[in-house]
Design a protein around this motif. Structure first.
Motif, short mmCIF file in Angstrom:
data_model
loop_
_atom_site.label_atom_id
_atom_site.label_comp_id
_atom_site.label_asym_id
_atom_site.label_seq_id
_atom_site.Cartn_x
_atom_site.Cartn_y
_atom_site.Cartn_z
N GLY A 15 0.82 -1.22 0.00
CA GLY A 15 0.00 0.00 0.00
C GLY A 15 0.85 1.26 0.00
O GLY A 15 0.57 2.21 -0.74
N GLU A 16 1.90 1.28 0.82
CA GLU A 16 2.78 2.45 0.86
C GLU A 16 3.51 2.63 -0.47
O GLU A 16 3.65 3.75 -0.96
N ALA A 51 3.01 5.73 -3.09
CA ALA A 51 4.17 6.55 -3.46
C ALA A 51 4.37 6.62 -4.97
O ALA A 51 4.93 7.60 -5.47
N THR A 52 3.91 5.61 -5.71
CA THR A 52 4.21 5.55 -7.15
C THR A 52 3.03 5.76 -8.07
O THR A 52 3.22 5.99 -9.26
N LYS A 112 -6.98 9.39 -2.09
CA LYS A 112 -6.71 9.04 -0.68
C LYS A 112 -7.14 7.60 -0.37
O LYS A 112 -7.73 7.32 0.68
N LEU A 113 -6.85 6.69 -1.30
CA LEU A 113 -7.20 5.29 -1.08
C LEU A 113 -6.41 4.73 0.09
O LEU A 113 -5.23 5.05 0.27
N LEU A 122 -6.25 -1.63 3.37
CA LEU A 122 -6.60 -2.25 4.64
C LEU A 122 -6.02 -3.65 4.78
O LEU A 122 -5.72 -4.09 5.89
N GLU A 123 -5.90 -4.37 3.66
CA GLU A 123 -5.36 -5.73 3.68
C GLU A 123 -4.81 -6.03 2.29
O GLU A 123 -5.43 -5.69 1.29
N THR A 124 -3.66 -6.66 2.24
CA THR A 124 -3.09 -7.05 0.95
C THR A 124 -2.37 -8.39 1.12
O THR A 124 -1.42 -8.49 1.89
N THR A 125 -2.86 -9.40 0.40
CA THR A 125 -2.23 -10.72 0.37
C THR A 125 -2.16 -11.15 -1.09
O THR A 125 -2.77 -10.52 -1.95
#
Length: 145
Positions: free
Chosen positions: A4-5, A9-10, A18-19, A22-25
């Motif tokens: 997410g970060e 950033a990219t 402003k998304l 909450l979870e990323t797998t």
């Protein structure tokens, strides 16, 4: 740095809307779109373009989580997308994206020299749980030449 970060950033649209990640797998990503008056439509809900960006961004997070190790030899690209707007969206929204094929199967096709395609489905919900939209985005891993 989290996925997410890194995407915030990219990818300028992630920051613009402003998304929130909450979870990323490798199988699933959940993103939130805050309620923002500047991105509302004529009926006071999030503009369809903002909803599309939320859903497509969720699919991109799954792609990076599932196939980030392959970025040295292939470029992930969306091929096509289908979006269905089902109910009036109001307030903050959450998109849940799910990988539609096992990652190992996709990587095996890439190993065979093919350009694999794979679906990622998305469900967009209001705070009350009602599904306001659904998407399917077909992605590919284009081998580097």
């Amino acid at each position: 740095m989290s996925i997410g970060e890194m995407l915030a950033a990219t990818v300028p649209m992630v920051r613009t809307l402003k998304l929130e990640y909450l979870e990323t797998t490798p199988e699933k990503a959940v993103l939130a779109l805050p309620d923002q008056a500047e991105y509302q439509n004529h009926v006071g809900g999030p503009h369809a373009g903002a909803m599309f960006t939320l859903g497509e961004s969720a699919t991109g997070a799954v792609v990076i989580a599932a196939f980030g190790s392959e970025l040295g030899r292939a470029v992930p690209l969306p091929v096509r997308a289908e979006t269905t707007y089902k109910k009036l969206a109001r307030g903050p929204l959450t998109a849940t994206a799910r990988l539609g094929r096992p990652a190992a199967e996709v990587i095996a096709e890439l190993d065979e020299g093919r350009r694999p395609e794979f679906p990622i489905t998305v469900e967009i919900q209001r705070e009350d749980g009602a599904v306001t939209g659904e998407m399917t985005v077909i992605w590919t891993l284009r081998p580097n030449d």
